[in-house]
Every structure is written in structure tokens, then in C-alpha cells.
Design a protein around this motif. Structure first.
Motif, PDB file in Angstrom:
ATOM      1  N   LEU A 202       0.784  -1.307   0.092  1.00  0.00           N
ATOM      2  CA  LEU A 202      -0.068  -0.047   0.040  1.00  0.00           C
ATOM      3  C   LEU A 202       0.797   1.207   0.018  1.00  0.00           C
ATOM      4  O   LEU A 202       0.479   2.490  -0.326  1.00  0.00           O
ATOM      5  N   PHE A 203       2.254   1.099   0.250  1.00  0.00           N
ATOM      6  CA  PHE A 203       3.092   2.185   0.448  1.00  0.00           C
ATOM      7  C   PHE A 203       4.246   2.157  -0.908  1.00  0.00           C
ATOM      8  O   PHE A 203       4.395   2.972  -1.474  1.00  0.00           O
ATOM      9  N   ASN A 204       4.675   1.048  -1.138  1.00  0.00           N
ATOM     10  CA  ASN A 204       5.686   0.780  -2.117  1.00  0.00           C
ATOM     11  C   ASN A 204       5.219  -0.070  -3.324  1.00  0.00           C
ATOM     12  O   ASN A 204       6.015  -0.475  -3.985  1.00  0.00           O
ATOM     13  N   GLY A 205       3.973  -0.545  -3.602  1.00  0.00           N
ATOM     14  CA  GLY A 205       3.622  -1.599  -4.751  1.00  0.00           C
ATOM     15  C   GLY A 205       3.513  -0.677  -5.985  1.00  0.00           C
ATOM     16  O   GLY A 205       3.624   0.699  -5.921  1.00  0.00           O
ATOM     17  N   LYS A 213      -0.112   7.262  -0.794  1.00  0.00           N
ATOM     18  CA  LYS A 213      -1.598   7.464  -1.667  1.00  0.00           C
ATOM     19  C   LYS A 213      -2.744   6.639  -0.679  1.00  0.00           C
ATOM     20  O   LYS A 213      -3.867   6.947  -0.878  1.00  0.00           O
ATOM     21  N   PHE A 214      -2.166   5.217  -0.349  1.00  0.00           N
ATOM     22  CA  PHE A 214      -3.341   4.358   0.199  1.00  0.00           C
ATOM     23  C   PHE A 214      -2.783   4.242   1.708  1.00  0.00           C
ATOM     24  O   PHE A 214      -3.393   3.243   2.259  1.00  0.00           O
ATOM     25  N   ARG A 215      -2.396   5.468   2.467  1.00  0.00           N
ATOM     26  CA  ARG A 215      -2.192   5.247   3.732  1.00  0.00           C
ATOM     27  C   ARG A 215      -3.539   5.077   4.627  1.00  0.00           C
ATOM     28  O   ARG A 215      -3.468   4.567   5.548  1.00  0.00           O
ATOM     29  N   ALA A 216      -4.626   5.577   4.256  1.00  0.00           N
ATOM     30  CA  ALA A 216      -5.588   5.561   4.611  1.00  0.00           C
ATOM     31  C   ALA A 216      -6.332   4.290   5.114  1.00  0.00           C
ATOM     32  O   ALA A 216      -6.784   3.904   6.020  1.00  0.00           O
ATOM     33  N   ILE A 217      -5.835   3.521   3.855  1.00  0.00           N
ATOM     34  CA  ILE A 217      -6.398   1.725   3.894  1.00  0.00           C
ATOM     35  C   ILE A 217      -5.520   1.386   5.014  1.00  0.00           C
ATOM     36  O   ILE A 217      -6.148   0.570   5.883  1.00  0.00           O
ATOM     37  N   PHE A 218      -4.341   1.473   4.907  1.00  0.00           N
ATOM     38  CA  PHE A 218      -3.486   0.942   5.978  1.00  0.00           C
ATOM     39  C   PHE A 218      -3.799   1.112   7.365  1.00  0.00           C
ATOM     40  O   PHE A 218      -4.063   0.613   8.426  1.00  0.00           O
ATOM     41  N   GLU A 219      -4.260   2.504   7.646  1.00  0.00           N
ATOM     42  CA  GLU A 219      -4.247   3.074   9.024  1.00  0.00           C
ATOM     43  C   GLU A 219      -5.788   2.402   9.387  1.00  0.00           C
ATOM     44  O   GLU A 219      -5.902   2.076  10.657  1.00  0.00           O
ATOM     45  N   GLU A 220      -6.585   2.311   8.594  1.00  0.00           N
ATOM     46  CA  GLU A 220      -8.189   1.750   8.658  1.00  0.00           C
ATOM     47  C   GLU A 220      -7.914   0.460   9.284  1.00  0.00           C
ATOM     48  O   GLU A 220      -8.532   0.021  10.321  1.00  0.00           O
ATOM     49  N   VAL A 221      -7.155  -0.416   8.734  1.00  0.00           N
ATOM     50  CA  VAL A 221      -6.741  -1.980   9.095  1.00  0.00           C
ATOM     51  C   VAL A 221      -5.980  -1.987  10.212  1.00  0.00           C
ATOM     52  O   VAL A 221      -6.446  -2.762  11.294  1.00  0.00           O
ATOM     53  N   MET A 222      -4.872  -1.415  10.249  1.00  0.00           N
ATOM     54  CA  MET A 222      -3.928  -1.813  11.134  1.00  0.00           C
ATOM     55  C   MET A 222      -4.243  -0.886  12.345  1.00  0.00           C
ATOM     56  O   MET A 222      -3.751  -1.390  13.483  1.00  0.00           O
ATOM     57  N   ASN A 223      -4.594   0.369  12.478  1.00  0.00           N
ATOM     58  CA  ASN A 223      -4.499   1.203  13.582  1.00  0.00           C
ATOM     59  C   ASN A 223      -6.038   1.470  13.968  1.00  0.00           C
ATOM     60  O   ASN A 223      -6.147   2.102  15.035  1.00  0.00           O
ATOM     61  N   HIS A 224      -7.053   0.650  13.482  1.00  0.00           N
ATOM     62  CA  HIS A 224      -8.299   0.772  13.912  1.00  0.00           C
ATOM     63  C   HIS A 224      -8.707  -0.640  14.363  1.00  0.00           C
ATOM     64  O   HIS A 224      -9.958  -1.063  14.391  1.00  0.00           O
ATOM     65  N   ASN A 225      -7.895  -1.614  14.389  1.00  0.00           N
ATOM     66  CA  ASN A 225      -7.875  -2.886  14.933  1.00  0.00           C
ATOM     67  C   ASN A 225      -8.511  -3.902  14.068  1.00  0.00           C
ATOM     68  O   ASN A 225      -9.098  -4.688  14.324  1.00  0.00           O
TER      69      ASN A 225
END
Length: 253
Positions: A202-205, A213-225
Motif C-alpha cells: 500500500l506504500f511501495n507497490g 496514496k493508500f495510507r488511509a487504508i493501511f491506517e483503517e486496518v492496522m490502527n483501527h484494529n
């Protein structure tokens, strides 16, 4: 469907491939993200694993996001960014193509549903898998790949294990994980190299033309449990996807 996609999107799909479809509205609990994570996994396996094989798939998405639903729009962006890479890579597009059908509605459903081989009904258990479209798929000959949720439960009771492909956590499993605080997505990230590779992408693909570009998706999955247990169900989803492929190859069945 082949003709419509060729005319409107300039993508040639092969009607002998598995047509693997997830349609209706785009919502986090319906887990289109789980589906696109699986596609990302296949992409990396095709590129990096000389022993990897898969039955060729056309992955079809059709969905609308509510106007203010930012996260759903980010998932649509990711699907289209991955599609752009996959569809234009000759090493990959002999195994899979992706079509996001715009402005999904009844007229598109009339084209998509009768053509589909696999019906993706992959909502988090307890969140109510679609109660109408999965019946329409089943009546038109598609096999259900899904969680034991909503109308999938009744369909599974009637058609049996050999015709519906159930994976993932059950409602009681999820209740226990939530109530006892036993789930942390970082455990999946740190222990499962497939999951880590997908999330890092999501950062380097190759679908990222800018680093966040897709940090919001990473944050939603990883930092909203990982509220919808996408990472927890991932390996089970992969295994059941493989079982559907094997069944597809048994033409007599």
C-alpha cells in the motif's frame, strides 16, 4: 458481458476463464478489501514464485460508495489502481484481469449475474451477507464463496458443502475475540509474510505512484484494529478460493 466490457472498458476478457464477481454496494463490512488483498497476493505470487499456479480469473467488481464515505472511495481507488497494473502486465494478465464496472445498477446486474461462476459473499460474519443478490447468483449457476452469514446460511443448508464454499470466522468466534480483546492485526502482520507483503505494498507497490496514496487504508486496518477481521480471515479465504478452483476443473461435477 464480454462484448459490454470490450466496448465500454477496452478490456478483452476470456469467457473460458473463471468469472469471479463481487457486486452491490461498497462498504467496509462487505470486505471488498479482502478480495483486492487476495488479488494483490496473486500478483506477487505470479511475479515471484515460479511454482505458483492458478486457474485464470476475471475479477469483476460492481459497487457504488455513498457520497461522503471516504474509506469506500479509497477502496475503489485501490481496486482501479491494482487493475491498471494487472491488466497491463503481460506476465500477469495471462492469469487474471480485473474489471470495475462503473455506475452499478440493475441493468449491469442483468449482464453480470448470469455470466458469473463465483459469487463473492464475504461480509464479516454477523454483518449480514447480501440476502438477495447471492440468491440471484445461485439461481443462475454461480457457486457461493463466502462466510457463514445472512442468507449464505440457508443456501449452504440446501446445497451442501460441495456447492458452497464457506470460510472464515463464525459469529461466536468473532464475539469471543472482541469481548476478550484477543485480536490484534499487528500479530497477523508480524507473523504472516503474505499479509505483511500486501500491507507494505500500500506504500511501495506498483499501484502506488505516490508514497502515501493508500495510507488511509493501511491506517483503517492496522490502527483501527481491523474491525472487520480482514487479516484474520485472509488465509482461510485463500484456501477456500483454491478449493473452488479445484472444483471448477472437475468439469463432470
Amino acid at each position: 458481458l464480454h462484448d459490454f466490457i470490450a466496448k465500454n472498458y477496452g478490456i478483452e476478457i476470456d469467457t473460458h476463464w473463471i468469472i469471479d464477481t463481487q457486486i452491490k454496494r461498497l462498504h467496509a463490512y462487505k470486505r471488498q478489501l479482502l478480495n483486492v488483498f487476495r488479488i494483490i497476493h496473486y500478483y506477487f505470487e505470479i511475479k515471484n514464485n515460479p511454482d505458483f499456479t492458478m486457474v485464470p480469473h476475471t475479477f469483476i467488481f460492481g459497487a457504488k460508495a455513498a457520497p461522503s464515505y471516504y474509506f469506500a472511495k479509497e477502496i475503489i481507488n485501490l481496486i482501479n489502481a491494482v487493475a491498471n497494473v494487472v491488466n497491463n502486465d503481460p506476465e500477469v494478465n495471462k492469469y487474471m484481469k480485473i474489471v470495475f464496472m462503473e455506475n452499478y445498477g440493475v441493468s449491469l446486474a442483468e449482464l453480470i449475474i448470469p455470466a458469473s461462476d463465483i459469487s463473492e459473499q464475504i461480509s464479516t460474519a454477523g454483518k449480514e451477507a447480501s440476502g438477495t443478490s447471492n440468491m440471484k447468483f445461485m439461481m443462475n449457476g454461480a457457486l457461493t464463496l463466502g462466510t457463514l452469514d445472512g442468507a449464505n446460511v440457508e443456501i449452504h443448508e440446501r446445497v451442501g458443502d460441495e456447492h458452497s464454499f464457506i470460510f472464515g470466522l463464525k459469529v461466536n468466534d468473532i464475539d469471543e475475540l472482541r469481548n476478550k480483546g484477543l485480536y490484534n492485526p499487528w500479530d497477523e502482520y508480524n507473523s504472516n509474510p503474505h499479509v505483511r507483503r500486501i500491507l507494505d505494498s500500500l506504500f511501495n507497490g506498483p499501484w502506488c505512484n505516490e508514497p502515501n496514496k493508500f495510507r488511509a487504508i493501511f491506517e483503517e486496518v492496522m490502527n483501527h484494529n481491523d474491525e472487520y477481521f480482514i487479516l484474520k480471515d485472509f488465509e482461510s479465504y485463500l484456501a477456500e478460493s483454491k478449493r473452488v478452483e479445484e472444483y471448477y476443473l472437475d468439469k463432470k461435477a
